[in-house]
Design a protein around this motif. Sequence first.
Motif, PDB file in Angstrom:
ATOM      1  N   GLY A   1     -70.616  16.347  69.806  1.00 51.62           N
ATOM      2  CA  GLY A   1     -70.653  15.191  70.704  1.00 51.62           C
ATOM      3  C   GLY A   1     -69.265  14.767  71.129  1.00 51.62           C
ATOM      4  N   ASP A   2     -69.155  13.551  71.616  1.00 49.18           N
ATOM      5  CA  ASP A   2     -67.841  13.118  72.106  1.00 49.18           C
ATOM      6  C   ASP A   2     -67.070  12.312  71.046  1.00 49.18           C
ATOM      7  OD1 ASP A   2     -69.203  10.742  72.117  1.00 49.18           O
ATOM      8  OD2 ASP A   2     -68.758  10.245  74.209  1.00 49.18           O
ATOM      9  N   THR A   3     -67.606  12.249  69.839  1.00 51.29           N
ATOM     10  CA  THR A   3     -66.885  11.535  68.783  1.00 51.29           C
ATOM     11  C   THR A   3     -66.117  12.523  67.911  1.00 51.29           C
ATOM     12  OG1 THR A   3     -68.550   9.782  68.732  1.00 51.29           O
ATOM     13  CG2 THR A   3     -67.117   9.991  66.799  1.00 51.29           C
ATOM     14  N   LEU A   4     -64.825  12.270  67.762  1.00 53.16           N
ATOM     15  CA  LEU A   4     -64.027  13.068  66.835  1.00 53.16           C
ATOM     16  C   LEU A   4     -63.830  12.267  65.561  1.00 53.16           C
ATOM     17  CD1 LEU A   4     -62.340  15.758  66.613  1.00 53.16           C
ATOM     18  CD2 LEU A   4     -60.340  14.266  66.926  1.00 53.16           C
ATOM     19  N   VAL A   5     -64.206  12.858  64.437  1.00 58.45           N
ATOM     20  CA  VAL A   5     -64.024  12.202  63.144  1.00 58.45           C
ATOM     21  C   VAL A   5     -62.811  12.826  62.445  1.00 58.45           C
ATOM     22  CG1 VAL A   5     -65.051  11.755  60.874  1.00 58.45           C
ATOM     23  CG2 VAL A   5     -66.491  11.735  62.941  1.00 58.45           C
ATOM     24  N   VAL A   6     -61.864  11.974  62.104  1.00 54.27           N
ATOM     25  CA  VAL A   6     -60.703  12.436  61.338  1.00 54.27           C
ATOM     26  C   VAL A   6     -60.804  11.872  59.929  1.00 54.27           C
ATOM     27  CG1 VAL A   6     -58.185  12.506  61.179  1.00 54.27           C
ATOM     28  CG2 VAL A   6     -59.299  12.397  63.427  1.00 54.27           C
ATOM     29  N   LEU A   7     -60.686  12.752  58.935  1.00 53.73           N
ATOM     30  CA  LEU A   7     -60.655  12.317  57.533  1.00 53.73           C
ATOM     31  C   LEU A   7     -59.213  12.440  57.051  1.00 53.73           C
ATOM     32  CD1 LEU A   7     -63.787  14.301  56.265  1.00 53.73           C
ATOM     33  CD2 LEU A   7     -63.708  11.999  57.258  1.00 53.73           C
ATOM     34  N   SER A   8     -58.701  11.372  56.462  1.00 58.62           N
ATOM     35  CA  SER A   8     -57.296  11.349  56.062  1.00 58.62           C
ATOM     36  C   SER A   8     -57.191  10.722  54.675  1.00 58.62           C
ATOM     37  CB  SER A   8     -56.505  10.531  57.092  1.00 58.62           C
ATOM     38  OG  SER A   8     -55.201  10.252  56.653  1.00 58.62           O
ATOM     39  N   VAL A   9     -56.599  11.440  53.728  1.00 58.24           N
ATOM     40  CA  VAL A   9     -56.476  10.891  52.376  1.00 58.24           C
ATOM     41  C   VAL A   9     -55.023  10.868  51.906  1.00 58.24           C
ATOM     42  CG1 VAL A   9     -58.787  11.681  51.707  1.00 58.24           C
ATOM     43  CG2 VAL A   9     -56.813  13.091  51.161  1.00 58.24           C
ATOM     44  N   ILE A  10     -54.697   9.813  51.193  1.00 59.67           N
ATOM     45  CA  ILE A  10     -53.398   9.707  50.525  1.00 59.67           C
ATOM     46  C   ILE A  10     -53.616   9.056  49.153  1.00 59.67           C
ATOM     47  CG2 ILE A  10     -52.062   9.478  52.656  1.00 59.67           C
ATOM     48  CD1 ILE A  10     -51.850   6.430  51.986  1.00 59.67           C
ATOM     49  N   ASP A  11     -52.564   9.064  48.332  1.00 62.49           N
ATOM     50  CA  ASP A  11     -52.545   8.229  47.140  1.00 62.49           C
ATOM     51  C   ASP A  11     -51.888   6.916  47.560  1.00 62.49           C
ATOM     52  OD1 ASP A  11     -51.622   6.859  44.823  1.00 62.49           O
ATOM     53  OD2 ASP A  11     -51.643   8.709  43.659  1.00 62.49           O
TER      54      ASP A  11
END
Lengths: 356, 356, 356, 356
Positions: free
Chosen positions: A313-323
């Motif tokens: 679809g037109d939604t981009l999901v970004v997953l971002s992890v840090i401590d």
Amino acid sequence: MSTGVTVRVIKVAIVGGTGYTGVELLRLLCGHPQVEIAAITSRTLAGTPVAELFPSLRGHSELVFSEPDVELLAKADLVFFATPHGVAQAQVPELIRRGVRVIDLSADFRLKDIPAWERWYGQLHAAPVLAAESVYGLPEVHRQEIAGAQLVACPGCYPTAIQLGWIPLLEADAIEPIGLIANAASGASGAGRQGKTELLFAENSDNFRAYAAGGHRHLPEIEQGLRNVQPQGSDPASLTFVPHLLPMVRGIHATLYARLKPGQTLESAQALFEERYRDEPFVDVMPPESHPQTRSVRGTNLCRISLHRPQDGDTLVVLSVIDNLAKGASAQALQNMNIMFGWDETLGLESPALLP
Amino acid sequence: MSTGVTVRVIKVAIVGGTGYTGVELLRLLCGHPQVEIAAITSRTLAGTPVAELFPSLRGHSELVFSEPDVELLAKADLVFFATPHGVAQAQVPELIRRGVRVIDLSADFRLKDIPAWERWYGQLHAAPVLAAESVYGLPEVHRQEIAGAQLVACPGCYPTAIQLGWIPLLEADAIEPIGLIANAASGASGAGRQGKTELLFAENSDNFRAYAAGGHRHLPEIEQGLRNVQPQGSDPASLTFVPHLLPMVRGIHATLYARLKPGQTLESAQALFEERYRDEPFVDVMPPESHPQTRSVRGTNLCRISLHRPQDGDTLVVLSVIDNLAKGASAQALQNMNIMFGWDETLGLESPALLP
Amino acid sequence: MSTGVTVRVIKVAIVGGTGYTGVELLRLLCGHPQVEIAAITSRTLAGTPVAELFPSLRGHSELVFSEPDVELLAKADLVFFATPHGVAQAQVPELIRRGVRVIDLSADFRLKDIPAWERWYGQLHAAPVLAAESVYGLPEVHRQEIAGAQLVACPGCYPTAIQLGWIPLLEADAIEPIGLIANAASGASGAGRQGKTELLFAENSDNFRAYAAGGHRHLPEIEQGLRNVQPQGSDPASLTFVPHLLPMVRGIHATLYARLKPGQTLESAQALFEERYRDEPFVDVMPPESHPQTRSVRGTNLCRISLHRPQDGDTLVVLSVIDNLAKGASAQALQNMNIMFGWDETLGLESPALLP
Amino acid sequence: MSTGVTVRVIKVAIVGGTGYTGVELLRLLCGHPQVEIAAITSRTLAGTPVAELFPSLRGHSELVFSEPDVELLAKADLVFFATPHGVAQAQVPELIRRGVRVIDLSADFRLKDIPAWERWYGQLHAAPVLAAESVYGLPEVHRQEIAGAQLVACPGCYPTAIQLGWIPLLEADAIEPIGLIANAASGASGAGRQGKTELLFAENSDNFRAYAAGGHRHLPEIEQGLRNVQPQGSDPASLTFVPHLLPMVRGIHATLYARLKPGQTLESAQALFEERYRDEPFVDVMPPESHPQTRSVRGTNLCRISLHRPQDGDTLVVLSVIDNLAKGASAQALQNMNIMFGWDETLGLESPALLP
């Protein structure tokens, strides 16, 4: 790790070392070959050995908390402020006058918009001119200014995870900047070490909840950072940001939702990230459709990122992890220090995450 | 709890009682005054006392797992299926033919779109006609059909939390149905009781991650449910749904993002929820700007909901929490049973949450 | 659960209901058919609805905290004290004079040896005569006195788990009473709801430690209880007791070490337990060599016990688990209430544990 | 950390690197300046990059699991076995013949009493002669033999914590060696990485239980180690050992009970510990009456110990904590390697614990 060259060792001081960012700074500085910790201050614990407060440091540090004293601090080459907001803006100006360099881990110098700062924090800002001159310590964007800065404002934890997750897209004008949604969750260490009922083990174990859903103080910092990288003439980025409290100690996970602009695909977005962060030592762009885990960065300065495009679809999901205590605070402060003093940016930050 | 009136006690059977929805069913049924558990089956554990598998049931149940046997099941007034998908659709048709009523807690009969079911689950559906006739067991929407149903398809955990959080808005056409975003997180019990490395304690404690960000099997069920309540002529609801795995045992937290239609406000939305759920015994509309906690519904059939409108913008944030094993599975199954047999809907479901 | 007989409903009041034993009392009393909660007091939260402090009670209780007021309390048939030590001994005498019955969950009336109380708690005891007259509320030992008591001192959490694990052996003179070792561990809810840094989630998650290894206030209570059941002429029981803090919310696990007297075996010890607790509704003697889990009693009034004799040596290991807030505090208080008012001892205490 | 001297870099290989001791070895070896990891083997995952299995190692290791192959292993200077018992005894003999040095982290070579090994492990031992020649890798006792050893049997996790807590007392004949009691608890990582229902997050969170109370395989190893340090003519040490499973990932806590011999006091015992471990880099004797926390050694090779003498009686309580995967397994293996190759014993093991 051995260079064979004699390197100047600097003296650093820490103001407010009794919280979690303080002990994390100490842990990391203990392993940094170019630093001598000259002093650590605490108004309430002056006279107490650091290793008594933090049993993990027994055998690693002989430091004793001392009274905050500008003469003492002024002898350092670099002073870290790991204090609640409001403290650094009162004490930093004098240190700056005396030529000391400062990295502030609090929110005092992050916002350029002083009226916004005063609105969100409910008090007048004591050093607006310094705030204007300070450099925002996100190395992936401001590396060059950091190198020459006298005062670095180290980014917040949520803002670090969220900005790194959208910067390549906004720089390239690949997503709609309006209507961004940042759903993020943090481990409990992000809420600090003060004794509050709501932070008790018995209140948070086997429990999950949102907080500050109506507006969190990190919002203006995130928007400032995102707008700063947009091409001229773009609609300024605006977002909804809802933080949540996790039943765990360390880690931030940001799940970012944006609408792709026409012509953009998962592949084009992935290429933007890989290109943008190719030379960044602390940003790991994972293969598309990966799911980064917070434990994979525990105790490290890394940000791991992956992209998804659900149902094409037109939604981009970004997953971002840090401590949150590391790249979200103290390790990023060390990265800034390494840049300011011309050392290898990864010095003292090479260890892999503790897993499991 | 005593009515003074003699009420018919029914015989129920449970197929597949070795998982977490099974033990939760047993826990709740033990306290239900109108039910006798006649049989519980398990192919692998036939002959083992239930209390040996689940030490919490020692002293509460003398049941022994028996081989699945249609003759045995056919003697029950009601059979619960707490099995992986694929099992119920093979066994239910014969029970239906014999006049037994069935509540299926698996995904087998939830979707009306059989090709969609077959695509998402990767197998042919064995009983498409029954699927068409089954009633979707979300009492807040289908109470009347449930009362007369022979086969009830009990909703999934995420779908329950998410649908209840949007239904009042979609029924009233108060939000844009396109571009909905459901960010949700579940306790580990939602992933089942099978021995898998990825579900180990040492893999999930102090860790948080998204999963199936590209598409989760609950998506079509949620969309079906949302579209079902929209006014005729509306654009069909479509959403992005990203589930996450929490380091806790029980609880689902859904953070729902939607754009308000012109003229709508936080107050008007709040009024819609309060009106819609006024008589619902298991939906708690909290004051605006509350933050429901998953532990506040632990072990109960409740869904607690609150609304936020960050920065008075056009995004409405709905927070919705349930216990994935209770309102998300077994307690909702009891609620359906109570409706099907004409009892007080709250029978056996009155206990407050266990907190802390 | 229905008796068909009209039973007198009593009015109860709770003093100090803002801690974890308070909310657990409320949870259990909400489901008790013979009780009306007339008042709950809190000096600091007077005017606040109970359901605001404890979100689990929304919809279950309309109670509002009120100022402590002896006139108010004197109208109740029974008053529970869920206060820190020192409070009940100041307030109970007046209630006793007025004929109110009292169950005190604090340590104020547990010890008969007043000088010992004063030494361990570091203050003078305000009501030593009442302490002498009070009945120790361990039903498995004092059921008859409890029935007629006006003041019941509800046992501590560790003392309940430990006494129940040794009583059958000491009564039968089957173990050496000298040199007993009680190694026990408690969930964090046992440490209370006050905001202290050492109780924070971030301090206790993924962490385990002993505390008060040199001497814990529960020691004299345990020794008093053990000596009380020994045959005349025995050496008085003496023990070493080391408590530990677990990274979990609820549960106490006691691992008890004693030397078998000559002639005793695992089988003879097992027989003693089975005989002694045959008619006890809340003590579950498991098969020998079982390992009871704390979660198997979560939220219940049960104590589960198992026996081991490692390497067929002379050491008998007893494992004893309870829920510290339930059998270790509030549920045991309800059991005492049921006995005091002549009701079925299990009333309101029938639910199985919440597992998982 | 820089010596300025060129040091020989050795090639090491790891057999069985897919478990938790494997990933911990990799984490620590990544930071060791004198080691090159030449190979890591796994029968089931041959061909898979290590960083795919353990996301914490992305960017830190390019290794790929390979088939176990004696030719490959024989090229290494040192081979670590991180395998279940039974594997090393089959493969090590050939490596020894070829002159390769070996550190075995499994139980295969720990016991000198082969019939005991065969009884506890239920199988014949394949290399009894090698077992007799191997050196037990507890540096605090066997440092000199380790330096020259070809085959080192790295101690178990419980045995390490327990032996270090009693050795000074037994060497000095200060406690009764009969009737010792070791009550110990371990984090879930100690149970391995295999997918078993009993190790699931949902089974162990908010739960605590003993296991193997009737006899655990580490018992003979502990007794062997304790007897080994006793003065000649002493009664051989014998103990009761009950292990427990903690709802946390890393850490072992041993609570040790022994009777002091006449004339011994807390002070004399404390002096024994301080003298015995004065020069040990990885044993921290804390002030008397301290309570060591497992998190204070998380990820490190440290053992922290404190002493208590409750009520000035004749029982001495020793509290001893380690990280089960570090000093209890992989970090101790590195300490052994450092000794075997003549390096500074702390090389690669200097980092403080990760806290919080």
